[in-house]
Design a protein around this motif. Structure first.
Motif, PDB file in Angstrom:
ATOM      1  N   ASN A 147      35.120  -1.803 -27.624  1.00  0.00           N
ATOM      2  CA  ASN A 147      36.106  -1.891 -26.553  1.00  0.00           C
ATOM      3  C   ASN A 147      36.298  -3.337 -26.112  1.00  0.00           C
ATOM      4  O   ASN A 147      35.378  -4.147 -26.146  1.00  0.00           O
ATOM      5  CB  ASN A 147      35.659  -1.034 -25.370  1.00  0.00           C
ATOM      6  CG  ASN A 147      36.799  -0.787 -24.408  1.00  0.00           C
ATOM      7  OD1 ASN A 147      37.935  -1.143 -24.677  1.00  0.00           O
ATOM      8  ND2 ASN A 147      36.479  -0.181 -23.290  1.00  0.00           N
TER       9      ASN A 147
ATOM     10  N   SER B   4      42.678   3.006 -25.769  1.00  0.00           N
ATOM     11  CA  SER B   4      42.847   1.782 -26.550  1.00  0.00           C
ATOM     12  C   SER B   4      43.135   2.129 -28.001  1.00  0.00           C
ATOM     13  O   SER B   4      42.715   3.171 -28.518  1.00  0.00           O
ATOM     14  CB  SER B   4      41.588   0.908 -26.468  1.00  0.00           C
ATOM     15  OG  SER B   4      40.460   1.604 -26.965  1.00  0.00           O
TER      16      SER B   4
ATOM     17  N   GLY C 286      45.438  -1.905 -25.213  1.00  0.00           N
ATOM     18  CA  GLY C 286      44.699  -0.940 -24.405  1.00  0.00           C
ATOM     19  C   GLY C 286      45.352  -0.765 -23.048  1.00  0.00           C
ATOM     20  O   GLY C 286      45.999  -1.675 -22.525  1.00  0.00           O
TER      21      GLY C 286
END
Length: 855
Positions: free
Chosen positions: A350, A299, A277
């Motif tokens: 994430n 990402s 990322g």
């Protein structure tokens, strides 16, 4: 030469070697000149112009001064001070050698044997404290022993130091630390170092000591930034392991200041199993003009191994932009932006998503420019909006949105000057106006791509809406009457057209371009009044109760504007209808006329209670007590409907019990029965099942906040709003208010909805309790918690536990998320000062099953 008696006494005192009294200034060109100037200036003070010096040397002492004429030396005792240009030297004792243009300063010991009056050297805003200082005015060099100086957030200590003319300090046997204690909690012991003001500190071989205990942390050399502003440098990543992504390094990168108003932070995340990322954070600020930040994230997440059948790859991005115009920048223009847009799955998987982002299922953006005309009642606003739902992945954009508003004005005042006394009835008639143009797109996230832009542009819908209001007010002793006329005009640039082809039994739907206009209006009036009741009690602490009743009644007439077209537009040519404005962004006018009667009743109860304690004068004190903040009931009745004229009756109440418990309740009751399809019919609920009305929905909320008596009295430099569990990321390093012994919040919510079918109904209920708080478990230890429980689902809501320990110049933070898919443990201990903030140990690790998400 004949001297006056006073000058003679001064001259004798000078040659006798000592004089008591006020600070003195002397000129230093020669001994004779020194004596002559001294005699002339006398007790008022002395200034010195040393041989070869371009600036005046001023000196003073609190206790006494002694002059050695033969050696051209001045001895200063007690709070001594010497000034030369921008150099200021202060100490308990100072020796000023006028022949060598040199000064020496020393401290002393107080009555308890502790050091006092240590020399302090100041030049160009830089302070140096030491046990002894020797400085030459010609070479501008000095020799310092046991030096102590502060450079930005660093404290430099050394046994012997030499100060050069360019301001650099070269030292032997030094120590570096960010701890401001006389005996630092930690330090880097260095063999030698160079302090370059406003640049950097260069250290030779060094090792770290905790207190007096050396550690195995040894470095061959060190470079420490020493800028007053920001300085460029590497950002040290944190490391850990994840069952899903493997070994990782997070938030490593580079920080780069871009002048006085901008800075840039570039970071990256990398995983041993291929995921990665990138993130860019740009901040900017110009004083009295604007400030903001731009956060870009991208990402690439790899799940499983590429050769396995369950392998998947997910690429996500997100952008955050916040811009705020300072109110002082302009009196007529405003520009603000808040952008939050990106992939719906960005925060669900994430690497560095926060708890708040993970739980959010909607993201919104708003960019607006406003212009005000000075002294005019109108304004212009141009902007763009965005809204997306991460659950169904819908994506709605409004670009642009133009809004022209005219504030309320009174046309009746335009005709001649207002007459003296009360205004005429027509002078109270006010008019407001608003015109809006919008261009909207309603789509889904998977349709958004550069290649699909032409298709998205074709799907955009736009229109113009004009709304105006004409209103006035009439007041009597019994009530207030507010008549009002509302007009709405809608203009669309395309319309819907349907055509039934009988031969093929198909229905064709087209969008036809053109200017299409539809208009509707309504007129009405609202009457309100207030009734007061007072109850007085003779005995007890409760002295009075005031009951306020606010009834209201409104009548609104809407003529209706039926734009429907009837024809064979149903399945297989069945009779049906549609409106050409069904695709309009502002909807269609109401096709049915209505004469709506709205009835409302609001009540409140207040009391006056005699306080238990009298005031400072010994007199009784009356306090207000709210018994019922709000109790309201509302209902509507349509005079022009042929059936089912009553709307559901809504009720609501709000109060505060025992001065700490907040209670809110609301409910809706339907007086009509329903058929087997759940539709309301022209039959009362009493005839269906004997009930006066059907309870269709209800909700209640109960909450309280308990806190210690000292809550809200923060420490200096701290905020009473500081929270321990505000964020599950200990790297925030937020200030923690230790003046709060304990604090807890509890909120309970319950809601119910019923769907009736004749006399039976299905019911859905939700109820949950949320609680959070913090507690000082030791002097500098604080434990925070945040959790909740869903009673219907029988599950815990997202839970977080956080432990913070203030170690003066260090801080310790541990966070645990024990439940849910984000179960993880985070541990961090680091130096508080930003200059050494990367001196830390940090561990992030999820725990539980292999499918747990990394926090």
């Amino acid at each position: 030469m004949i001297f006056s008696p006073r000058i003679t006494a001064i001259r004798a005192a000078l040659f006798s070697g000592e004089r008591e009294g006020s600070p003195t200034v002397v000129r230093l060109s020669s001994v004779a000149r020194c004596i002559f100037i001294t005699v002339l200036l006398g007790m008022a003070g002395m200034s010195a112009q040393a041989q070869g010096l371009g600036d005046e040397v001023k000196y003073s002492a609190r206790d006494s001064m002694r002059y050695d004429v033969a050696l051209q030396t001045v001895y200063l005792f007690g709070a001594a001070k010497v000034e030369y240009g921008d150099v200021v030297l202060q100490a308990d004792r100072i020796l000023l050698d006028l022949a060598k243009n040199e000064v020496q300063a020393f401290g002393t010991l107080d009555s308890t044997g502790n050091p006092a009056g240590a020399p302090t050297f100041t030049q160009g805003g830089q302070d140096v404290t030491a046990d002894s200082i020797r400085y030459n005015f010609d070479t501008k060099e000095g020799l310092i022993k046991e030096v102590r100086t502060q450079e930005s957030q660093l404290y430099a200590l050394a046994r012997v130091s030499k100060r050069h003319a360019n301001g650099e300090i070269h030292s032997l046997g030094g120590r570096l630390t960010t701890c401001d204690r006389p005996h630092p909690h930690y330090q880097f012991a260095v063999s030698r170092m160079i302090v370059i003001p406003d640049d950097k500190i260069v250290a030779g071989p060094a090792y770290m000591k905790i207190g007096k205990i050396p550690t195995p942390l040894v470095v061959p050399f060190g470079l420490f930034p020493n800028h007053k502003g920001g300085s460029a440098g590497l950002l040290i990543p944190s490391w850990g392991t994840s069952d899903q992504y493997g070994l990782y390094l997070l938030n490593g990168g580079y920080y780069l200041p871009l002048g006085d108003n901008f800075d840039e932070q570039l970071t990256a995340d990398i995983y041993s199993r291929g995921s990665w990322g990138l993130r860019s954070v740009t901040r900017y600020k110009q004083r009295y003009r604007f400030s903001g930040s731009m956060d870009l994230q991208y990402s690439d997440k790899l799940n499983s191994i590429q050769e396995y059948p369950d392998f998947s790859e997910q690429r996500t991005f997100f952008i955050r932009w916040n811009h705020l115009l300072d109110p002082k920048a302009s009196l007529t223009d405003r520009f603000n932006a808040s952008v939050n847009a990106g992939s719906s799955q960005n925060f669900t998987n994430n690497f560095n998503s926060t708890t708040q982002d993970y739980l959010s299922n909607t993201f919104q953006s708003n960019i607006t420019w406003n212009h005000l005309w000075t002294g005019k009642p109108y304004s212009l606003s141009v902007g763009a909006r965005h809204s997306q739902n991460t659950l169904n992945r819908t994506f709605d954009v409004t670009l642009p949105s133009v809004n022209f508003n005219v504030q309320r004005f009174f046309p009746g005042t335009w005709f001649g000057k207002p007459a003296a006394g009360a205004p005429k009835w027509y002078e109270n008639i006010g008019v407001t106006w608003s015109s809006v143009f919008e261009n909207r797109l309603n789509t889904t996230e998977d349709q958004i791509s550069i290649a699909n832009i032409p298709n998205l542009l074709d799907r955009m819908r736009n229109g113009v809406r004009h709304t105006g209001t004409v209103s006035t007010s009439f007041k009597t002793r019994a009530f207030t009457l507010n008549p009002q006329l509302n007009i709405t005009d809608r203009t669309y640039f395309d319309a819907l057209r349907k055509t039934y082809v009988q031969a093929t039994d198909t229905l064709l739907t087209d969008t036809v371009a053109g200017i299409n206009n539809t208009f509707d209006w309504s007129i009405g009036a609202t009457a309100t009044s207030k009734l007061y009741g007072m109850y007085v009690f003779r005995g007890g602490r409760l002295k009075q109760i005031r009951h306020v009743i606010t009834p209201s009644a409104a009548l609104t007439y809407l003529p209706g504007n039926d734009t429907r077209i009837f024809g064979p537009y149903g399945p297989s040519g069945a009779e049906s209808s549609y409106s050409p404005y069904d695709i309009g962004i502002y909807g269609t006018p109401n096709p049915n006329a209505s004469g709506l009667v709205s009835l409302g009743l609001v009540q409140s109860l207040e009391g006056k209670v005699l306080s238990k304690k009298p005031d400072a004068k010994g007199e009784a004190v009356m306090k207000k007590l709210k018994l019922l903040d709000y109790l309201g009931i509302n209902a509507n009745y349509d005079l022009l409907k042929d059936s089912v004229r009553w709307s559901p009756v809504s009720t609501a109440a709000r109060t505060r019990l025992f001065n700490f418990l907040d209670l809110n309740v609301a409910a809706a009751f339907d007086p009509y029965a329903t058929n087997a399809l759940g539709q309301r019919i022209n039959r009362s609920a009493r005839t269906a099942d004997g009930a006066l009305a059907h309870l269709t929905n209800a909700n209640a909320a109960l909450g309280f906040e308990l806190q210690s008596k000292r809550y809200g009295k923060p420490l200096a430099g701290s905020s009473s709003d500081d929270q321990v569990v505000a964020e599950a990321d200990p790297s925030k390093g937020a200030k923690v208010n230790f003046s709060i012994p304990w604090h807890v919040r509890v909120n309970y919510s319950w809601s119910m909805a019923r769907a009736y079918q004749v006399a039976e109904y299905t019911e859905q209920q939700t109820q949950s309790v949320l609680f959070s708080g913090d507690l000082n478990i030791l002097k500098y230890w604080k434990l925070g918690f945040s959790s909740g429980y869903d009673m219907e689902a029988g599950e815990w809501t997202p839970t977080s536990l956080n432990l913070y320990w203030d170690l003066h110049c260090w801080e310790f933070n541990a966070n645990v998320i024990p439940l849910g898919v984000r179960k993880s443990f985070t541990f961090r201990i680091n130096v508080k000062a930003s200059v050494l903030h990367d001196l830390k140990y940090e561990l992030r690790k999820p725990f539980g099953g292999g499918n747990e998400l990394l926090y």
